[in-house]
Design an enzyme around this catalytic site. Structure first.
Site, mmCIF file in Angstrom:
data_model
loop_
_atom_site.group_PDB
_atom_site.id
_atom_site.type_symbol
_atom_site.label_atom_id
_atom_site.label_comp_id
_atom_site.label_asym_id
_atom_site.label_seq_id
_atom_site.Cartn_x
_atom_site.Cartn_y
_atom_site.Cartn_z
ATOM 1 N N CYS A 106 -11.983 3.576 0.362
ATOM 2 C CA CYS A 106 -10.869 4.012 1.306
ATOM 3 C C CYS A 106 -10.186 5.467 0.677
ATOM 4 C CB CYS A 106 -10.015 2.989 1.548
ATOM 5 S SG CYS A 106 -10.591 1.682 2.440
ATOM 6 N N TYR A 126 -3.122 -12.823 -6.250
ATOM 7 C CA TYR A 126 -3.605 -12.894 -7.496
ATOM 8 C C TYR A 126 -3.236 -11.582 -8.288
ATOM 9 C CZ TYR A 126 -7.171 -12.674 -11.229
ATOM 10 O OH TYR A 126 -7.787 -12.402 -12.593
ATOM 11 N N ARG A 129 -3.589 9.944 14.347
ATOM 12 C CA ARG A 129 -2.839 8.681 14.083
ATOM 13 C C ARG A 129 -1.784 8.662 13.478
ATOM 14 N NH1 ARG A 129 -7.740 5.371 11.629
ATOM 15 N NH2 ARG A 129 -8.627 7.615 11.019
ATOM 16 N N GLU A 138 -7.309 5.930 -0.280
ATOM 17 C CA GLU A 138 -6.363 5.369 -1.369
ATOM 18 C C GLU A 138 -7.009 5.182 -2.509
ATOM 19 O OE1 GLU A 138 -4.653 3.423 2.397
ATOM 20 O OE2 GLU A 138 -6.692 4.000 1.815
ATOM 21 N N CYS A 176 -5.373 -1.191 3.822
ATOM 22 C CA CYS A 176 -6.154 -2.341 3.923
ATOM 23 C C CYS A 176 -5.982 -3.413 2.760
ATOM 24 C CB CYS A 176 -7.863 -2.033 4.197
ATOM 25 S SG CYS A 176 -8.392 -1.741 2.469
ATOM 26 N N CYS A 194 -7.453 -2.419 -0.704
ATOM 27 C CA CYS A 194 -6.524 -1.300 -1.683
ATOM 28 C C CYS A 194 -5.142 -1.654 -1.948
ATOM 29 C CB CYS A 194 -6.384 -0.024 -0.202
ATOM 30 S SG CYS A 194 -7.771 0.993 -0.126
#
Length: 239
Positions: free
Chosen positions: A54, A125, A82, A56, A88, A91
């Site tokens: 991605c 986590y 957009r 990021e 997500c 990421c």
């Protein structure tokens, strides 16, 4: 929280780069990240069925290649108008592990808002072996006092700070100065019973002023909130 001026520049950089995309379906999202020196790094995603990175994650690599150090702000925007988009799940986990003090721009009802990355993954986590460099943020007005060693305590709510080496940053300071130092103690108390001694202040009047300031800074903080009294030092650089 609403973006600071420096954070708006990061959002603008991501959206500007996203507007140049669209002809290639393999690159559809742009990301921007700001480091502690005020530099903004940008990158785009690499779509592939095997799981290309991605935007990021790509910008994390770009920043690392520039020896950027800790990152303060991240934003991503999609092509085709957009605008700002949220990261997500993968990421979010990577950013939390590698840049745990990152603020991420996400779309809100009235425009962009900034969220600590840890709030985007509650109860997650945490990969301790990432050994991420930690950051402590201050309002820019505190730079001189921190640099001179006059301010050595800060009280925080819902802003986890850990003992160990840190980089101090001063938000929206025109010179983007940073200082290196160490958090040496984190003591936890309830706000309504916090005393001047616990807050390491000289008088009851001082702690009353502190509490009023905290309530103003954290408008959603309950009166019986648990707060952290953080004691820190600044490392003196040799001349």
């Amino acid at each position: 929280m609403e973006p600071l001026e420096s954070e708006r520049r990061v959002i603008s950089a991501a959206e500007s780069l996203a507007r140049t995309l669209g002809d290639n379906p393999n690159h559809t999202v742009a990301a921007a990240a700001m480091d502690t020196r005020g530099n903004i790094h940008t990158a785009v995603n690499v779509y592939h069925f095997t799981g290309g990175p991605c935007a990021e994650l790509a910008v994390l690599g770009v920043a690392a290649a520039s020896t950027a150090g800790p990152l303060l702000t991240m934003a991503a925007a999609g092509d085709g108008g957009r605008g700002l988009i949220s990261p997500c799940g993968r990421c979010r986990q990577v950013m939390l592990d590698l840049q745990p003090d990152l603020l991420v721009a996400v779309p809100g009802d009235d425009g962009p808002v900034m969220r600590p990355v840890r709030q985007l993954l509650p109860d997650t986590y945490f990969f301790q072996d990432a050994a991420a460099r930690r950051v402590v943020r201050f309002n820019k007005r505190y730079y001189e006092a921190v640099a001179a060693g006059q301010k050595t305590v800060t009280v925080r709510w819902d802003d986890p700070i850990t003992i160990g080496p840190v980089t101090y940053v001063f938000e929206d300071h025109p010179q983007s100065p940073t200082l290196e130092g160490d958090v040496v103690a984190v003591d936890r108390y309830t706000l309504d019973t916090l005393t001047a001694e616990q807050a390491k202040m000289s008088s009851a009047a001082d702690v009353t002023t502190l509490k009023a300031g905290l309530q103003s800074h954290y408008p959603n903080m309950p009166s019986d909130a648990t707060v952290d009294v953080v004691t820190f030092t600044v490392r003196q650089t040799s001349s």
